[in-house]
Design an enzyme around this catalytic site. Sequence first.
Site, PDB file in Angstrom:
ATOM      1  N   LYS A  22       4.191  25.401  51.571  1.00 34.72           N
ATOM      2  CA  LYS A  22       4.151  24.862  52.370  1.00 34.72           C
ATOM      3  C   LYS A  22       4.776  25.558  54.065  1.00 34.72           C
ATOM      4  O   LYS A  22       4.220  25.186  54.572  1.00 34.72           O
ATOM      5  CB  LYS A  22       5.285  23.739  52.974  1.00 34.72           C
ATOM      6  CG  LYS A  22       5.670  22.328  51.043  1.00 34.72           C
ATOM      7  CD  LYS A  22       4.715  21.135  51.809  1.00 34.72           C
ATOM      8  CE  LYS A  22       4.178  20.876  50.905  1.00 34.72           C
ATOM      9  NZ  LYS A  22       5.086  20.282  49.101  1.00 34.72           N
TER      10      LYS A  22
ATOM     11  N   GLU B 216       7.318  14.455  57.840  1.00 36.13           N
ATOM     12  CA  GLU B 216       7.958  13.615  56.609  1.00 36.13           C
ATOM     13  C   GLU B 216       7.310  14.556  55.037  1.00 36.13           C
ATOM     14  O   GLU B 216       7.112  16.019  55.794  1.00 36.13           O
ATOM     15  CB  GLU B 216       6.281  12.421  56.189  1.00 36.13           C
ATOM     16  CG  GLU B 216       5.543  13.453  55.150  1.00 36.13           C
ATOM     17  CD  GLU B 216       4.407  14.167  55.685  1.00 36.13           C
ATOM     18  OE1 GLU B 216       4.419  14.298  57.805  1.00 36.13           O
ATOM     19  OE2 GLU B 216       4.102  15.418  55.386  1.00 36.13           O
TER      20      GLU B 216
ATOM     21  N   SER C 238       3.139  26.856  42.645  1.00 31.67           N
ATOM     22  CA  SER C 238       3.279  26.157  44.239  1.00 31.67           C
ATOM     23  C   SER C 238       4.906  26.420  44.519  1.00 31.67           C
ATOM     24  O   SER C 238       4.786  26.270  46.033  1.00 31.67           O
ATOM     25  CB  SER C 238       2.812  24.955  44.486  1.00 31.67           C
ATOM     26  OG  SER C 238       3.610  23.851  43.812  1.00 31.67           O
TER      27      SER C 238
HETATM   28  C1  LIG Z   1       5.067  19.683  48.545  1.00 28.24           C
HETATM   29  C2  LIG Z   1       4.575  19.775  47.208  1.00 28.24           C
HETATM   30  C3  LIG Z   1       3.700  19.993  46.216  1.00 28.24           C
HETATM   31  C4  LIG Z   1       2.288  18.760  46.740  1.00 28.24           C
HETATM   32  O1  LIG Z   1       1.503  18.886  48.032  1.00 28.24           O
HETATM   33  P1  LIG Z   1       0.434  19.425  47.555  1.00 28.24           P
HETATM   34  O2  LIG Z   1      -0.108  19.214  49.274  1.00 28.24           O
HETATM   35  O3  LIG Z   1      -0.706  18.708  46.820  1.00 28.24           O
HETATM   36  O4  LIG Z   1       0.644  20.891  47.860  1.00 28.24           O
HETATM   37  C5  LIG Z   1       3.286  20.465  45.004  1.00 28.24           C
HETATM   38  N1  LIG Z   1       3.747  21.660  44.696  1.00 28.24           N
HETATM   39  C6  LIG Z   1       4.965  22.374  45.562  1.00 28.24           C
HETATM   40  C7  LIG Z   1       6.135  23.213  44.994  1.00 28.24           C
HETATM   41  C8  LIG Z   1       5.885  20.946  46.251  1.00 28.24           C
HETATM   42  O5  LIG Z   1       6.959  22.005  47.559  1.00 28.24           O
END
Ligand SMILES: *Cc1c(COP(=O)(O)O)cnc(C)c1O
Length: 415
Positions: free
Chosen positions: A104, A126, A395
């Site tokens: 993010k 949000e 992620s």
């Molecule tokens: C917010 C988040 C997601 C989901 O959001 P995407 O926009 O689909 O990437 C996935 N993994 C993590 C660790 C997140 O914080």
Amino acid sequence: MTAPSRGTPVRLDPVDAPEPTGLGRFGEFGGRFVPETLVPALEELEAEFRTAWSSDEFRAELADLLTNYAGRPTPVTECHRLSERLGLRVLLKREDLTHTGSHKINNVLGQALLTRRMGKQRVIAETGAGMHGVATATAAALFGLDCLVFMGAVDVERQAQNVFRMRLLGAEVVPVESGSATLKDAINEALRDWVATVETTHYCIGSVVGPHPYPWMVRQFQRIVGDEAREQCRVRLDGADPDYVLACVGGGSNAIGTFAGFIDLPNVRLIGVEAGGLGLATGKHGASVSRGVPGVLHGARSLFLQDEDGQILEAHSMSAGLDYPGVGPEHAELAAQGRADYVYATDDEAVAGLELLSVTEGIVPALEPAHAIGWLAREAGRSVPAGTTVLVTLSGRGDKDAAQVAERLTGEQLE
Ligand SMILES: *Cc1c(COP(=O)(O)O)cnc(C)c1O
């Protein structure tokens, strides 16, 4: 060949293909379906982003922040023990190692720079799992902006640690009680606030969703993930590309950012892993590509979970970051074209994936990317042939989910 590695400054190229057509259309998806009052702000944002993205100075400033503040480039890690266990060759793109612990930060640093360029003093956001709220609060602190974060009351409850982090960072967190009191409702509240405050406020959207230019702009800010990974894989794989590129899909930003680096390579299979929740047959899931129908929500046309009357259904996932009943419009179009495939992993499979990666590699993933690991563990040697090389975008890290997973595995609450 040299690949991006720690200590090498990040370089941002002015790449912009494929740009959406018209008012942010990806095929029949995307667009800008908003109240009149928001149109000038969206036009201003689009113009500002377009100018900034083609400016060497802006890209150099963002690259400097990504390198020296966020800790990029993130490594690609080869997973020897997991690979052996699954009969595959598994590589991880380590977004869990960034400052604030997820991908993010890549997007919010870009949007914070734009906020300053537009002369705005206040950001709203949000958040579902809280990771985007934490990232936005972080960037707001760094840039000296006022920050208000809308968060579903249910999510406030299950992500108490992140709520506290946001408040430490100086942000105000507003619990949203309406609807299912999760991410969808937090977005509604943020849009409502923005209509009233648009002249002084930037709405920092956390994924590739919402009206144009967000899906395109956020993808451009996240494509650093895929662009880095492509070069890093080529070095590790003697010039070859992975056979599969896997990422979890909530709104779809980490997946689209990853896919962007590989989309022009037709031999690379792109796979998005959605939240299967309690199983698709139960109706309690977040599989909006697999089970969604076209519709308009939150300013864009895309695929959403809806009943026969077009009412938006509640998504379900134990992972707050995947608990959204829709998906970014570019994913809807990639699915329609058949360029990317969308699959799912259930809550149970995600927890199994989290445990598997923890014990084989010493890496505790967030529950969201644990879905990708869980799907891979299920499909290894089945739909994913033995010997296949797979890149998975990790992620985020699992700290935020530790209490929730502990309770599920042991039935006891951590103090
Ligand atoms: C917010 C988040 C997601 C989901 O959001 P995407 O926009 O689909 O990437 C996935 N993994 C993590 C660790 C997140 O914080």
